[in-house]
Design an enzyme around this catalytic site. Sequence first.
Site, PDB file in Angstrom:
ATOM      1  N   ASP A  77       0.844  -1.184   0.000  1.00  0.00           N
ATOM      2  CA  ASP A  77       0.000   0.000   0.000  1.00  0.00           C
ATOM      3  C   ASP A  77       0.887   1.244   0.000  1.00  0.00           C
ATOM      4  OD1 ASP A  77      -2.366   1.785   0.625  1.00  0.00           O
ATOM      5  OD2 ASP A  77      -3.307  -0.160   0.935  1.00  0.00           O
TER       6      ASP A  77
ATOM      7  N   HIS B  94      -3.920   5.946   3.099  1.00  0.00           N
ATOM      8  CA  HIS B  94      -4.567   4.709   2.659  1.00  0.00           C
ATOM      9  C   HIS B  94      -3.907   3.476   3.280  1.00  0.00           C
ATOM     10  CE1 HIS B  94      -5.948   1.607  -0.233  1.00  0.00           C
ATOM     11  NE2 HIS B  94      -6.932   2.438  -0.522  1.00  0.00           N
TER      12      HIS B  94
ATOM     13  N   SER C   7     -11.008  -1.323  -1.259  1.00  0.00           N
ATOM     14  CA  SER C   7      -9.740  -1.242  -0.526  1.00  0.00           C
ATOM     15  C   SER C   7      -9.941  -1.530   0.951  1.00  0.00           C
ATOM     16  CB  SER C   7      -9.124   0.150  -0.664  1.00  0.00           C
ATOM     17  OG  SER C   7      -8.418   0.286  -1.863  1.00  0.00           O
TER      18      SER C   7
END
Length: 775
Positions: free
Chosen positions: A139, A218, A551
């Site tokens: 990520d 994220h 996600s």
Amino acid sequence: MATSFPPPILLFFVILVITTVSKSIAVSPDQTPKTYIFRIDSSFKPTIFPTHYHWYTSEFTPSPTILHVYDKVFHGFSASLTPSQAASVLKHPSILAAFEDRRRHLHTTRSPQFLGLSNQRGLWSESDYGSDVIIGVFDTGIWPERRSFSDLNLGPVPARWKGVCQAGVRFTTKNCNRKIVGARFFSKGHEASPGFGGFGGGINETIEFKSPRDADGHGTHTASTAAGRHAFQASMEGYAAGIAKGVAPKARLAVYKVCWKGAGCFDSDILAAFDAAVTDGVDVISISIGGGDGVSSPYYLDPIAIGSYGAVARGVFVSSSAGNDGPNGMSVTNLAPWLTTVGAGTIDRNFPAYIILGDGRKLSGVSLYAGLQLDGKMYSVVYPGKSGVLATSLCMENSLEPSAVEGKIVICDRGSNPRVAKGLVVKKAGGVGMILANGASNGEGLVGDAHLLPTCAVGASEGDAIKAYAASHPNPTATINFGGTVVGIKPAPVVASFSARGPNGLNPEILKPDMIAPGVNILAAWTDAVGPTGLDLDTRKTEFNILSGTSMACPHVSGAAALLKSAHPDWSPAAIRSAMMTTATTIDNNFHPMIDEATGKPSTPYDYGAGHVNLGLAMDPGLVYDLTNSDYVNFLCAIEYGPKTIQVITRSPVNCPARKPLPENLNYPSIAAPFSSASTGVSSKTFFRTVTNVGEANAVYSVKVEAPKGVGVAVKPSKLVFTEKVRKLSYFVTVTADSKNLVIGDSGAVFGSLSWEDGKHVVRSPIVVTQIDPL
């Protein structure tokens, strides 16, 4: 949109693509250096070279500027070359395949309970909360100081761990601990690609950290979703208050930063991360990344498929996001059958907001706005989109005239630019609030955002009603009220409108997505580098943020796999996936079939795969559908890949069976039967499946079939008798369709199920019957 090819066409396509790659490199007039990934047959390496790196740099002329060398999940290298240099390298007999580096994109407290986890008993206690299982997260990095990553009361780092803690900008080896056992960053592919880094392909260090530290948020969010610690209160500016917890709170984290703020994630770096993660010793890989062009590449041209095969072949479970291009059909990505592909559903928590119109109507929506309230004051409402100019209807940057919106609540259409960016445009133009209206493509699907001004997001029907009111009333007014956090919402789960949908565009015999998990309004840890909206002008700091996307669903399954791996160390990645699929639920908390948020109608296996993950049952599934590396090789042979093409994926040379396998006979926990739409009369397909008993030794299972409408389903034998010596048994399923009776609905398929039951376990597999137009 990816197309499904019958086997002869697919074989031609395979040969054509490899040949085309070579020719396009050779004849391209553009000699700008690009990054290429070369797949090598390692048997060509002379013994005089001590390493593959020495061989690559010495053997190939001109000597390539090598970025990454791959030797665990993949034999080969990536290099920055001009097309003519790449064409020269391609002439070497050891080259199996080559492809240009591509940019990919991220698929952007209460959810563990919603998955069926309980503190008192079950999978959490049986697995010791995933202790000692190592989850590798691919990520944007991690913000290591968050309480979610504390190593308090954790035991020593597992002795098998061989990874490193890579230092860099604002990240030292001290940022790793017994929770974050390792961290690496991969930027060479990104830096070698001009135009994507902000400054000539390099890392833009005004907005990024050249280290595992997370500048985007994220990665911190997905890591804490999978394995965040619990035992402390958490919320996002008061929303979603409760005890913070990841799915596998005691699992260890290994961070692989492959995605860079504003620049995406490059295939060459992703492959390098797969290589490193397998070498380091991870047990689970969580990758919330997918293709950025809306097309699913063949497996031999897809580095995520290639890298994950190498990982799964070594016993590593890989969880991937399905993509956010729903509710469009055939939008699901990450299609390889060795990957576990996860779509998104809602949980039973919501953040309501309400629009009160001047005529007294109250319309419902959602919001995570936490600033100064409008306190019931009515303001004029304006819809800039009435002018017919698309940019103003979408509230794009610099599209709003302050004289038209100042002091008013502005209606903005959803689409194109980020939802939170629209609010910033309205605020800059002097608006006091925003109504964010869905269009037909988004339907009634809503996600909350931490907007910078009072905002309420509404579905398409409410949006149309508000626009009609604004157009017809001489002095339209409104205000926005915020309802905070509400739990116990029904129905839930609901398939999120944005969650990517089937059918599988490469091989319709394999149902994708595999399952859904919580992916809407998920609270998890956040970076200190940006505010909750991620906008440059958002200076707020928050320890937690609420995000939506597949996600967010993917790391729920990654954490679940860690729990199952801890409770059952001998289970393969396929067995773990099977346990989750065959125990998944298709019923919501109203005890009705799950609905599709986009349409309000019952959803189908094209939307949710086998169903919504239910970890209360997955620990003890009764039977599992297991798969070995040879099963996957036979599948690749079945779809007409030749030995050299398969070697691009498997690394090792392979031989296909003399008798050609059928792709539908891959021992998958779902059954998909595509028939030609040109067929008339009665057609049938027979499927072969093998189940392994992982429950009580002496068990008798009987079959229960819910046949798709207009379809016949016969199972032989109808009873499976297991003993202490007989742990595996096989059965046949014959699906018969009569073109006169087969009525395919709007989804392009009809659906049913097959279940094996022993009085305690229900081992359920979806059945999908569809028609495919011949080419």
